[in-house]
Design a protein around this motif. Structure first.
Motif, PDB file in Angstrom:
ATOM      1  N   ILE A  18     -35.277  -0.147 -22.565  1.00  0.00           N
ATOM      2  CA  ILE A  18     -35.650   1.158 -23.458  1.00  0.00           C
ATOM      3  C   ILE A  18     -34.497   2.054 -22.946  1.00  0.00           C
ATOM      4  O   ILE A  18     -33.733   2.797 -23.811  1.00  0.00           O
ATOM      5  CB  ILE A  18     -37.171   1.605 -23.000  1.00  0.00           C
ATOM      6  CG1 ILE A  18     -37.812   0.933 -24.003  1.00  0.00           C
ATOM      7  CG2 ILE A  18     -37.043   3.119 -24.050  1.00  0.00           C
ATOM      8  CD1 ILE A  18     -39.419   1.091 -23.790  1.00  0.00           C
ATOM      9  N   ALA A  19     -34.414   2.464 -21.581  1.00  0.00           N
ATOM     10  CA  ALA A  19     -33.377   3.203 -21.156  1.00  0.00           C
ATOM     11  C   ALA A  19     -32.021   2.648 -21.510  1.00  0.00           C
ATOM     12  O   ALA A  19     -31.133   3.673 -21.992  1.00  0.00           O
ATOM     13  CB  ALA A  19     -33.561   3.090 -19.860  1.00  0.00           C
ATOM     14  N   ILE A  20     -31.633   1.506 -21.301  1.00  0.00           N
ATOM     15  CA  ILE A  20     -30.257   0.959 -21.750  1.00  0.00           C
ATOM     16  C   ILE A  20     -30.045   1.310 -23.200  1.00  0.00           C
ATOM     17  O   ILE A  20     -28.866   1.696 -23.822  1.00  0.00           O
ATOM     18  CB  ILE A  20     -30.223  -0.522 -21.489  1.00  0.00           C
ATOM     19  CG1 ILE A  20     -30.218  -0.797 -20.227  1.00  0.00           C
ATOM     20  CG2 ILE A  20     -29.182  -1.332 -22.139  1.00  0.00           C
ATOM     21  CD1 ILE A  20     -30.400  -2.262 -19.575  1.00  0.00           C
ATOM     22  N   ASP A  21     -30.983   1.047 -24.137  1.00  0.00           N
ATOM     23  CA  ASP A  21     -31.076   1.130 -25.526  1.00  0.00           C
ATOM     24  C   ASP A  21     -30.679   2.678 -25.995  1.00  0.00           C
ATOM     25  O   ASP A  21     -29.734   2.831 -26.816  1.00  0.00           O
ATOM     26  CB  ASP A  21     -31.883   0.416 -26.319  1.00  0.00           C
ATOM     27  CG  ASP A  21     -31.620   0.463 -27.704  1.00  0.00           C
ATOM     28  OD1 ASP A  21     -31.042  -0.265 -28.502  1.00  0.00           O
ATOM     29  OD2 ASP A  21     -32.579   1.275 -28.558  1.00  0.00           O
ATOM     30  N   LEU A  22     -31.345   3.395 -25.401  1.00  0.00           N
ATOM     31  CA  LEU A  22     -31.466   4.921 -25.647  1.00  0.00           C
ATOM     32  C   LEU A  22     -30.709   6.012 -24.857  1.00  0.00           C
ATOM     33  O   LEU A  22     -30.583   6.988 -25.268  1.00  0.00           O
ATOM     34  CB  LEU A  22     -33.039   5.255 -25.911  1.00  0.00           C
ATOM     35  CG  LEU A  22     -33.717   4.660 -27.005  1.00  0.00           C
ATOM     36  CD1 LEU A  22     -35.433   5.101 -26.981  1.00  0.00           C
ATOM     37  CD2 LEU A  22     -33.296   4.821 -28.374  1.00  0.00           C
ATOM     38  N   GLY A  23     -30.156   5.273 -23.844  1.00  0.00           N
ATOM     39  CA  GLY A  23     -29.373   6.340 -22.766  1.00  0.00           C
ATOM     40  C   GLY A  23     -30.297   7.263 -22.058  1.00  0.00           C
ATOM     41  O   GLY A  23     -29.982   8.522 -21.830  1.00  0.00           O
ATOM     42  N   ALA A  24     -31.523   6.680 -21.661  1.00  0.00           N
ATOM     43  CA  ALA A  24     -32.379   7.783 -20.988  1.00  0.00           C
ATOM     44  C   ALA A  24     -31.975   7.273 -19.661  1.00  0.00           C
ATOM     45  O   ALA A  24     -32.363   6.419 -18.827  1.00  0.00           O
ATOM     46  CB  ALA A  24     -33.943   7.346 -21.358  1.00  0.00           C
ATOM     47  N   ALA A  82     -38.191  13.394 -33.934  1.00  0.00           N
ATOM     48  CA  ALA A  82     -36.961  14.181 -34.249  1.00  0.00           C
ATOM     49  C   ALA A  82     -36.015  14.399 -32.895  1.00  0.00           C
ATOM     50  O   ALA A  82     -35.335  15.531 -32.864  1.00  0.00           O
ATOM     51  CB  ALA A  82     -37.509  15.543 -34.907  1.00  0.00           C
ATOM     52  N   LEU A  83     -35.933  13.620 -32.116  1.00  0.00           N
ATOM     53  CA  LEU A  83     -34.958  13.471 -30.997  1.00  0.00           C
ATOM     54  C   LEU A  83     -33.659  12.641 -31.314  1.00  0.00           C
ATOM     55  O   LEU A  83     -33.966  11.886 -31.708  1.00  0.00           O
ATOM     56  CB  LEU A  83     -35.760  13.020 -29.861  1.00  0.00           C
ATOM     57  CG  LEU A  83     -36.546  13.997 -29.246  1.00  0.00           C
ATOM     58  CD1 LEU A  83     -37.319  13.235 -28.108  1.00  0.00           C
ATOM     59  CD2 LEU A  83     -36.072  15.208 -28.559  1.00  0.00           C
ATOM     60  N   ASP A  84     -32.646  13.136 -30.823  1.00  0.00           N
ATOM     61  CA  ASP A  84     -31.463  12.323 -30.886  1.00  0.00           C
ATOM     62  C   ASP A  84     -30.930  12.138 -29.364  1.00  0.00           C
ATOM     63  O   ASP A  84     -30.391  12.908 -28.877  1.00  0.00           O
ATOM     64  CB  ASP A  84     -30.418  13.594 -31.587  1.00  0.00           C
ATOM     65  CG  ASP A  84     -29.077  12.869 -31.799  1.00  0.00           C
ATOM     66  OD1 ASP A  84     -28.930  11.641 -31.477  1.00  0.00           O
ATOM     67  OD2 ASP A  84     -27.926  13.457 -32.470  1.00  0.00           O
ATOM     68  N   PRO A  85     -30.964  10.920 -29.326  1.00  0.00           N
ATOM     69  CA  PRO A  85     -30.236  10.372 -27.788  1.00  0.00           C
ATOM     70  C   PRO A  85     -28.881  10.630 -27.787  1.00  0.00           C
ATOM     71  O   PRO A  85     -28.690  10.637 -26.554  1.00  0.00           O
ATOM     72  CB  PRO A  85     -30.701   8.807 -27.988  1.00  0.00           C
ATOM     73  CG  PRO A  85     -31.733   8.576 -28.972  1.00  0.00           C
ATOM     74  CD  PRO A  85     -31.360   9.660 -30.034  1.00  0.00           C
ATOM     75  N   ASP A  86     -28.240  10.993 -28.628  1.00  0.00           N
ATOM     76  CA  ASP A  86     -26.944  11.396 -28.498  1.00  0.00           C
ATOM     77  C   ASP A  86     -26.632  12.751 -27.791  1.00  0.00           C
ATOM     78  O   ASP A  86     -25.508  13.112 -27.337  1.00  0.00           O
ATOM     79  CB  ASP A  86     -26.066  11.428 -29.746  1.00  0.00           C
ATOM     80  CG  ASP A  86     -25.982   9.808 -30.290  1.00  0.00           C
ATOM     81  OD1 ASP A  86     -25.759   9.006 -29.418  1.00  0.00           O
ATOM     82  OD2 ASP A  86     -25.659   9.479 -31.422  1.00  0.00           O
TER      83      ASP A  86
END
Length: 406
Positions: A143-149, A86-90
């Motif tokens: 993964i970082a690129i896709d999710l913005g981590a 239930a996390l929102d990368p935005d």
């Protein structure tokens, strides 16, 4: 600094299924997923445990071409884990979100294609995507690129312990206060002709070509080697207090982590199980647990004659005659090498959540002097809310994780 670390999200892409529920049902059925593999046709060992029903094109669209199989699996598992948590990368604090992935090697199929072009005098046909598709670090990077981590981002490689090592390192990032959230796990696809040929030459693979479904049989008297597999698992880890403050689902607590080196041999484990004993004991001490506190063991259990015997001996020395029940998922999903530790950590969490221990596929009887309490045929009720997941790799690298029910 936080000491109680929660598992708030799970993502699984394995031969047992594409969701935690599918994986759990297949595990509890105790049925091997091994089958003839068209990729390996004509080789001495031509079967494996393969992921089915996964469509990269539907998942990633045009991005698919840029990614190798092990990255497909890692990225899909990460997306599912984040959604499950239930996390929102935005809206998350991106600079405080880390990614740590374990990759033992890579999917060698991309390199096989490139080498073929080189050997036939056509370097101009080598894809410019060969390096970014195949570098082990790109699983975490994509993964970082896709999710913005934008927090710490790296890959660890401790052979078949890689996925477990990644989860342990992620735990340390959280405990140190470096990150608020870490996506941790492992990914690999061992289904390449080069990988199969190499392990076959080492006589590490089962040769049951006529009965692949009976080939992977951890701790069984008739075991003759492991079966190649593939897949990925990603766990979302965060401090328990933070998870509770946002009313996040908490699947389990990561209470202990132990790592060690045999310092003995490139391939063979220490004959007295020295490194295994050290890693298990360290995980117990880290969690403040005694051996009698453990409800079940998710063993490394590769189905190789020597390794299973040495693991059984080490576990017997640690836990004594009253050792907790033992399961070993490689009987169902084969050996996914660098991803195995992460997948089996997720399975340990699922066992705690369901209070059941899945059976070992194809197990009938044990050999040797050290007899474990192997769960076979049917799942068994889990009577204590703790479990350890053991992972060991070439180079004598060992990692053990200890989880507690939430």
């Amino acid at each position: 600094m936080p000491t109680d670390i929660a598992v708030t999200g799970l993502g699984l892409i394995t031969p047992a299924g594409l969701t935690p529920d599918e994986n759990w049902a297949t595990l509890c059925a105790g049925r091997s997923t091994a089958a003839p593999d068209p990729v390996l046709k004509g080789l001495p060992v031509d079967f494996s445990c393969q992921i089915t029903g996964f469509d990269p094109e539907a998942e990633f669209g045009r991005l698919t071409r840029r990614l190798d199989d092990f990255i497909h699996f890692a990225l899909a598992a990460a997306r599912r884990a984040v959604r499950d948590a239930a996390l929102d990368p935005d809206t998350w604090r991106a600079e405080r979100v880390g990614v740590v992935l374990g990759v033992g090697g890579t999917s060698l199929s991309t390199y096989e294609s490139a080498f073929q072009h080189l050997s036939t005098g056509h370097p101009d046909r080598v894809s410019p995507l060969t390096v970014p598709r195949s570098n082990p670090n790109m699983a975490a990077g994509e993964i970082a690129i896709d999710l913005g981590a934008r927090g710490p981002n790296f890959t660890v490689s401790t052979a078949c312990a890689s996925g477990a090592t990644a989860i342990g390192v992620a735990r340390d990032l959280l405990r140190s206060g470096t990150c608020d959230v870490v996506l941790a796990g492992g990914a690999e696809s061992a289904r390449s002709r080069m990988t199969a040929a190499c392990f076959a030459r080492m006589r590490a693979l089962s040769r049951r070509r006529d009965q692949p479904g009976l080939a992977s049989r951890p701790f069984d008297t008739a075991r003759d080697g492991f079966v190649l597999g593939e897949g990925a698992a990603v766990l979302v880890l965060e401090p328990l207090a933070a998870a509770r403050s946002r009313s996040a689902p908490v699947h389990a607590l990561l209470r202990g982590y132990g790592a060690s080196a045999d310092a003995h041999h490139p391939i063979s484990p220490h004959p007295e199980g020295r490194g295994v004993t050290q890693a298990v004991t360290t995980a117990l001490q880290d969690a403040g647990c005694r051996p009698s506190d453990i409800g079940h063991i998710n063993a490394h259990g590769t189905s190789t004659p020597t390794n299973d015997a040495l693991e059984a001996a080490a576990l017997t020395r640690i836990f004594g005659d009253q050792a907790p029940p033992v399961t070993a998922p490689k009987g169902v999903i084969g050996h996914s090498l660098g991803a195995a530790g992460a997948i089996e950590a997720a399975y340990t969490v699922l066992a705690l959540r369901h209070a059941r221990i899945p059976p070992v596929a194809n197990f009938e009887s044990q050999d040797g002097d050290h007899k474990l309490d192997i769960v076979s045929a049917d799942p068994r009720p889990l009577t204590a809310g703790t479990g350890i997941s053991c992972s060991f790799g070439f180079g004598g690298q060992n990692a053990v994780l200890l989880f507690e029910a939430a």
